[in-house]
Design a protein around this motif. Structure first.
Motif, PDB file in Angstrom:
ATOM      1  N   GLU A 226      46.679  50.749  38.531  1.00 16.63           N
ATOM      2  CA  GLU A 226      45.613  50.320  39.432  1.00 16.63           C
ATOM      3  C   GLU A 226      46.183  50.031  40.822  1.00 16.63           C
ATOM      4  O   GLU A 226      47.003  49.124  40.985  1.00 16.63           O
ATOM      5  CB  GLU A 226      44.922  49.061  38.886  1.00 16.63           C
ATOM      6  CG  GLU A 226      44.199  49.296  37.576  1.00 16.63           C
ATOM      7  CD  GLU A 226      43.496  48.046  37.067  1.00 16.63           C
ATOM      8  OE1 GLU A 226      42.594  48.183  36.226  1.00 16.63           O
ATOM      9  OE2 GLU A 226      43.865  46.931  37.497  1.00 16.63           O
ATOM     10  N   ASP A 258      49.687  45.890  43.375  1.00 14.39           N
ATOM     11  CA  ASP A 258      49.085  46.747  42.358  1.00 14.39           C
ATOM     12  C   ASP A 258      49.210  46.129  40.970  1.00 14.39           C
ATOM     13  O   ASP A 258      49.868  45.105  40.782  1.00 14.39           O
ATOM     14  CB  ASP A 258      49.756  48.132  42.380  1.00 14.39           C
ATOM     15  CG  ASP A 258      49.459  48.891  43.665  1.00 14.39           C
ATOM     16  OD1 ASP A 258      48.609  48.425  44.449  1.00 14.39           O
ATOM     17  OD2 ASP A 258      50.089  49.948  43.883  1.00 14.39           O
ATOM     18  N   CYS A 261      46.904  48.418  33.949  1.00 15.91           N
ATOM     19  CA  CYS A 261      45.823  48.127  33.002  1.00 15.91           C
ATOM     20  C   CYS A 261      46.161  48.724  31.645  1.00 15.91           C
ATOM     21  O   CYS A 261      46.709  49.831  31.554  1.00 15.91           O
ATOM     22  CB  CYS A 261      44.507  48.711  33.536  1.00 15.91           C
ATOM     23  SG  CYS A 261      43.118  48.589  32.381  1.00 15.91           S
TER      24      CYS A 261
END
Length: 362
Positions: A226, A258, A261
């Protein structure tokens, strides 16, 4: 790849230590606060120049002394390497390979690869994004000297840019210099992002099957990188959020913001909605994937440092972990030997750690 021996002088709670390791499984057992983890830290330090705890050099030197000395002998594909490291209170550490001093710490990387697994790693999913970024950076820094160089430059520029943002108040003429830092930040940051995305893809090729087996065929897991910049280029993101950065006096977009996930069956974000058991299983899958990935990249086996992790896992996960590491050199700390005896796990060498001494017990 194996560690043959470790010598310590004036390191943490060790006056003098001289240990020779078995090429397979080495157990360090003893009560808490006796120095077991310090040995793992010392091994990791000689291979990566950094403590897994993030501790400063001066704080690893034994109290009352100004220097500490560490020496490891590494065997890699039939060749032996001696790594010497001097920690100093008031100056940078000194490092020598085969008794030849090196100028840059990065020259050490690539000789030996460690995978460190501690109870804190089991919380990597539920804790904040900083730990997940650190996981990526530590592994890639061992495997890729170019990444390490780009990361070092990026961090240096971030610090300089943040200092400038703090100095802008009342000194608007400094604003024009921000473009220079942004150009450099974008150049290094883009390279870091590309390598991180590649790393995540490599992990995804491995982790799904490992997690599937660990969960008895109930779950597959996938990692998603992400980016804080969204769909913008790094340059566009820095321009878009410049006013916010000036207001916050900090760089608010980039690889340092960042996250990683963890998606279960492409439906559930385990960070937010997974149970504690799911989160810990995902963390174990990640570590086992790390071991396998290092094997593939270096065409050799890393050295596994297990710091009292087994006591945190149930029998099923204990057994899966132990079965997965039978072919690599492992140094394991624990408070007792029962968990290994009960699992009929092959033990090649045992050390009893007590009050800064390591006595061979078999």
């Amino acid at each position: 790849m194996i560690i043959r021996s470790l010598k310590l002088k004036n390191y943490r709670n060790y006056d003098l230590l001289d240990m020779t390791f078995d090429p397979k499984t080495n157990i360090l057992y003893g009560d808490n606060a006796q120095g077991k983890t310090n040995i793992l830290e010392a091994l990791y330090l000689t291979g990566t120049t950094k403590s897994h705890r993030g501790t400063k050099d001066r704080d690893m030197i034994q109290f009352g002394h100004d220097e500490s000395h560490l020496e490891t002998i590494v065997e890699k594909k039939g060749a032996a390497f001696q790594i010497d490291m001097h920690l100093k209170k008031n100056s940078p550490k000194g490092i020598a390979i085969d008794k030849i001093p090196i100028r840059r710490a990065s020259e050490l990387f690539g000789i030996v690869q460690f995978v460190f697994f501690s109870p804190e790693d089991l919380n990597i999913i539920k804790d904040g994004p900083a730990g997940r970024r650190r996981f990526i950076d530590l592994e890639l820094s061992q495997l890729d000297k170019i990444y390490l160089s780009n990361l070092s430059n990026y961090n240096r520029i971030i610090n300089q840019r943040n200092s400038l943002l703090k100095d802008l108040y009342g000194q608007e003429h400094l604003l024009e210099t921000l473009d220079i830092w942004d150009m450099q930040l974008a150049a290094y940051g883009t390279k870091i992002l590309e390598r991180r995305r590649e790393f995540v893809e490599q992990v995804n090729e491995i982790i799904s099957d490992i997690h599937f087996k660990l969960t008895g065929g109930r779950e597959r897991i996938r990692l998603i990188y992400e980016e804080s910049r969204g769909n913008l280029t790094f340059e566009q993101a820095l321009r878009k959020y410049r006013e916010r950065d000036i207001r916050m006096k900090s760089t608010t977009v980039g690889p340092h913001r960042d996250d990683l996930c963890f998606m279960s069956n492409d439906e559930i974000d385990i960070r937010k909605f997974g149970s504690q058991g799911q989160q810990r299983t995902a963390a174990l899958s990640l570590k086992l994937s790390e071991i396998e990935l290092v094997k593939r990249i270096i065409n050799d086996t890393p050295i596994l440092l297990l710091d009292d992790v087994l006591s945190e896992l149930d029998k099923h996960r204990q057994n899966y972990l132990l079965e997965s590491i039978h072919d690599i050199q492992t140094v394991i700390t624990c408070t007792g030997l029962d968990e290994f005896v009960n699992n009929r796990f092959s033990i090649n060498r045992i050390f009893h750690i007590k009050n800064g001494n390591a006595a061979k017990a078999n």
